[in-house]
Design an enzyme around this catalytic site. Structure first.
Site, PDB file in Angstrom:
ATOM      1  N   SER A 249       0.836  -1.199   0.000  1.00 34.57           N
ATOM      2  CA  SER A 249       0.000   0.000   0.000  1.00 34.57           C
ATOM      3  C   SER A 249       0.873   1.252   0.000  1.00 34.57           C
ATOM      4  CB  SER A 249      -0.893   0.018   1.241  1.00 34.57           C
ATOM      5  OG  SER A 249      -1.457   1.305   1.377  1.00 34.57           O
TER       6      SER A 249
ATOM      7  N   HIS B 254      -1.270  -1.105  -4.169  1.00 33.29           N
ATOM      8  CA  HIS B 254      -2.566  -0.789  -3.557  1.00 33.29           C
ATOM      9  C   HIS B 254      -2.658   0.714  -3.244  1.00 33.29           C
ATOM     10  CE1 HIS B 254      -6.104  -2.011  -1.119  1.00 33.29           C
ATOM     11  NE2 HIS B 254      -5.705  -1.106  -0.239  1.00 33.29           N
TER      12      HIS B 254
ATOM     13  N   ASP C 219      -4.863   3.603  -1.423  1.00 29.92           N
ATOM     14  CA  ASP C 219      -5.907   3.888  -0.447  1.00 29.92           C
ATOM     15  C   ASP C 219      -6.422   5.306  -0.654  1.00 29.92           C
ATOM     16  OD1 ASP C 219      -6.091   1.485   1.155  1.00 29.92           O
ATOM     17  OD2 ASP C 219      -4.008   1.887   1.687  1.00 29.92           O
TER      18      ASP C 219
ATOM     19  N   MET D  32      -8.890   8.170   0.174  1.00 31.66           N
ATOM     20  CA  MET D  32      -9.731   8.578   1.317  1.00 31.66           C
ATOM     21  C   MET D  32     -10.189  10.023   1.131  1.00 31.66           C
ATOM     22  SD  MET D  32      -7.489   7.027   4.433  1.00 31.66           S
ATOM     23  CE  MET D  32      -6.587   5.479   4.282  1.00 31.66           C
TER      24      MET D  32
ATOM     25  N   HIS E 242      -8.448   1.160  -3.856  1.00 36.39           N
ATOM     26  CA  HIS E 242      -9.381   0.928  -2.745  1.00 36.39           C
ATOM     27  C   HIS E 242     -10.026   2.269  -2.397  1.00 36.39           C
ATOM     28  CE1 HIS E 242      -9.671  -0.307   1.811  1.00 36.39           C
ATOM     29  NE2 HIS E 242     -10.856  -0.149   1.260  1.00 36.39           N
TER      30      HIS E 242
ATOM     31  N   MET F  26     -12.108   4.525  -0.334  1.00 38.35           N
ATOM     32  CA  MET F  26     -12.764   4.714   0.972  1.00 38.35           C
ATOM     33  C   MET F  26     -13.384   6.098   0.942  1.00 38.35           C
ATOM     34  SD  MET F  26      -9.832   3.017   3.325  1.00 38.35           S
ATOM     35  CE  MET F  26      -8.642   3.093   2.002  1.00 38.35           C
TER      36      MET F  26
ATOM     37  N   MET G 202     -11.638  -5.910   5.368  1.00 33.87           N
ATOM     38  CA  MET G 202     -10.836  -5.000   6.196  1.00 33.87           C
ATOM     39  C   MET G 202     -10.553  -5.679   7.532  1.00 33.87           C
ATOM     40  SD  MET G 202     -10.137  -2.361   4.459  1.00 33.87           S
ATOM     41  CE  MET G 202      -9.190  -1.624   5.782  1.00 33.87           C
TER      42      MET G 202
ATOM     43  N   ASP H 222      -6.836  -6.590   4.212  1.00 30.85           N
ATOM     44  CA  ASP H 222      -6.172  -5.288   4.293  1.00 30.85           C
ATOM     45  C   ASP H 222      -6.166  -4.783   5.736  1.00 30.85           C
ATOM     46  OD1 ASP H 222      -5.253  -2.727   3.840  1.00 30.85           O
ATOM     47  OD2 ASP H 222      -6.914  -2.119   2.541  1.00 30.85           O
TER      48      ASP H 222
HETATM   49  C1  DX5 Z   1      -6.292   1.320   5.881  1.00 29.83           C
HETATM   50  C2  DX5 Z   1      -5.872   1.014   4.478  1.00 29.83           C
HETATM   51  C3  DX5 Z   1      -4.764   0.033   4.361  1.00 29.83           C
HETATM   52  C4  DX5 Z   1      -3.455   0.450   4.976  1.00 29.83           C
HETATM   53  C5  DX5 Z   1      -2.846  -0.785   5.557  1.00 29.83           C
HETATM   54  O1  DX5 Z   1      -7.453   2.074   5.845  1.00 29.83           O
HETATM   55  O2  DX5 Z   1      -6.951   0.514   3.730  1.00 29.83           O
HETATM   56  O3  DX5 Z   1      -4.552  -0.348   2.992  1.00 29.83           O
HETATM   57  O4  DX5 Z   1      -2.558   1.012   4.080  1.00 29.83           O
HETATM   58  O5  DX5 Z   1      -1.782  -0.413   6.345  1.00 29.83           O
HETATM   59  P1  DX5 Z   1      -1.049  -1.407   7.340  1.00 29.83           P
HETATM   60  O6  DX5 Z   1      -0.533  -2.546   6.492  1.00 29.83           O
HETATM   61  O7  DX5 Z   1       0.025  -0.569   7.930  1.00 29.83           O
HETATM   62  O8  DX5 Z   1      -2.060  -1.867   8.338  1.00 29.83           O
HETATM   63 ZN    ZN Z   2      -6.582  -0.397   1.562  1.00 26.03          ZN
END
Ligand code: DX5
Ligand code: ZN
Length: 217
Positions: free
Chosen positions: A9, A34, A36, A38, A68, A70, A141, A179
């Site tokens: 990620s 990946h 993320d 947000m 991903h 969010m 998740m 994840d």
């Molecule tokens: C959290 C994200 C993850 C995050 C995981 O909301 O969706 O993808 O990057 O991070 P680690 O591996 O540090 O838990």
């Molecule tokens: Zn993620």
């Protein structure tokens, strides 16, 4: 036992060392990258839009771009991520009216890319059963979405086992991704439960990136 795919990620990437870390990813055994995304509403954190993905696509062309979302309004951003080079777009079950989910999956497929759905830790996995034949991926998740570096929630593995059974019994092509909180120990638990793809952020980018990725396999 089949090998597991790894999706580092970029949330945890050190952007002051962008080129060096991307080179390490290119030289590693990772298959995916990946993203993320947000919006500060669906989760209490803000990250990036599709332009960032364009940059990574140039620097890491052989990695599968795994987005991903969010965000509260996935529909409005799917086109820009698809056009920026996403290979797979995952949205959250909790962000969408269930009556519109099938349509949203078809919309992602209309860009000739793969479609995934994700559930937060408190959401029951059985709600997804009705779309499993349409989906390319389910993202479980294993932390509350929003931040890297949180502790893995072991009870999320029951969701993985449930999905593995449903997918295998019905011969669906859907992959299972997990994840949050993945490291060399929790990756073993996830593998044994039947996960296909591990997302890992903080564990991968601390220290030697290539070795860390190898240790998850
Ligand atoms: C959290 C994200 C993850 C995050 C995981 O909301 O969706 O993808 O990057 O991070 P680690 O591996 O540090 O838990
Ligand atoms: Zn993620």
């Amino acid at each position: 036992m089949k090998t597991i795919a790894v999706a580092p990620s970029v949330l945890s990437l050190d952007y002051s060392q962008f080129e060096k870390q991307c080179q390490a990813l290119n030289d590693s055994e990772a298959e995916y990258l990946h993203f993320d995304v947000m919006d500060g509403h669906f989760v209490p954190n803000l990250t990036f839009g599709s332009d960032i993905l364009k940059g990574f696509k140039k620097v890491c062309p052989q990695l599968i771009m795994d987005v991903h979302l969010m965000i509260e309004d996935p529909y409005s951003f799917i086109e820009s991520f698809a056009k920026a080079g996403a290979d797979l777009i995952t949205f959250h079950y909790e962000a969408v009216d269930p009556a519109k989910i099938s349509e949203l999956i078809d919309y992602i497929h209309s860009f000739h890319i793969k479609a995934g759905i994700s559930i937060k830790p408190k959401t029951d996995v059985s709600v997804l059963e009705q779309w499993l034949d349409q989906l390319d991926l389910v993202l479980i998740m294993s932390v509350e979405p929003g931040f890297g570096g949180q502790k893995f929630m072991c009870d999320m593995l029951d969701k993985v086992r449930f999905l593995r059974k449903q997918i295998d019994e019905n011969d669906y092509h859907c992959l299972i991704e997990i994840d949050g909180g993945i490291n060399h120990e929790t990756s073993e638990l996830a593998k044994n439960a039947g996960v296909d793809i591990l997302v890992a952020g903080s564990y991968v980018f601390k220290g030697n990136i290539q070795e860390n990725i190898r240790s998850l396999k």
